[in-house]
Design a protein around this motif. Structure first.
Motif: not given
Ligand code: ATP
Length: 121
Positions: A26-28, A70-72, A74-76, A82-95
Motif C-alpha cells: 500500500t505504501e509506494g 510505524l507511519n503507516t 498511524i495512518e491506518r 474517521s476519514e473526515t478531515r480533522r486538525p488532529r488527524a492532520k497533526q498525527a499523520k504529519d508527525a
Molecule cells: N483525515 C485527515 N484530516 C486532516 N488532514 C489529513 C487527513 N488525512 C490526511 N491529511 C493530511 O493531508 C495531507 C496529505 O495526506 P495523505 O495521507 O493524502 O498524503 P499522502 O501523500 O497520500 O501520504 P503517503 O504517501 O504517506 O500515504 C497531509 O498533510 C495529511 O496530514
C-alpha cells in the motif's frame, strides 16, 4: 512453557510479516526507501568506510524502513477512526511523516560524517 513461548514467537513473526506485506502493497514510499537503502548500502560497502561508519549507515537505513511501518500504522488508525478531515488527524499523520523524514536525515548525517572523514583523511 518453551513450546508456548515458541508459539508466541512464531505468531509474532507471522503477524509482523503480514504487517510488512501490507505496508509493501500500500505504501509506494516504502519502495522508494528500499531502493535508496540498496544504493546507500552498495556505496557504503564499496567506499573505504570504517566498520562503525558502515554499521551506522546500514542500521540507519533499516530504521527508516521501521519508521515507515510505524507511519503507516498511524495512518491506518487515524483513518479507521474517521476519514473526515480533522486538525488532529492532520497533526498525527504529519508527525508520523516527520518521524520518517528525521530518520532519513539521521542517515544523511552518518553519510556526511563518513564522507568528511574520507575527504580530510
Ligand atoms: N483525515 C485527515 N484530516 C486532516 N488532514 C489529513 C487527513 N488525512 C490526511 N491529511 C493530511 O493531508 C495531507 C496529505 O495526506 P495523505 O495521507 O493524502 O498524503 P499522502 O501523500 O497520500 O501520504 P503517503 O504517501 O504517506 O500515504 C497531509 O498533510 C495529511 O496530514
Amino acid at each position: 512453557m518453551i513450546r508456548r513461548q515458541w508459539e508466541r514467537l512464531r505468531l509474532r513473526a507471522v503477524w509482523s510479516w503480514e504487517g510488512w506485506r501490507h505496508v509493501w502493497r500500500t505504501e509506494g514510499s516504502l519502495h522508494q526507501w528500499i531502493w535508496a537503502n540498496l544504493a546507500s548500502a552498495a556505496l557504503a560497502l564499496m567506499l573505504p568506510l570504517t566498520p562503525g561508519e558502515r554499521a551506522a549507515i546500514l542500521m540507519g537505513g533499516i530504521m527508516v524502513l521501521a519508521f515507515e511501518c510505524l507511519n503507516t500504522a498511524i495512518e491506518r488508525v487515524v483513518d479507521d477512526i474517521s476519514e473526515t478531515r480533522r486538525p488532529r488527524a492532520k497533526q498525527a499523520k504529519d508527525a508520523g511523516s516527520a518521524a520518517v523524514a528525521v530518520a532519513g536525515l539521521a542517515v544523511g548525517a552518518a553519510w556526511a560524517a563518513a564522507l568528511l572523514r574520507i575527504a580530510w583523511g
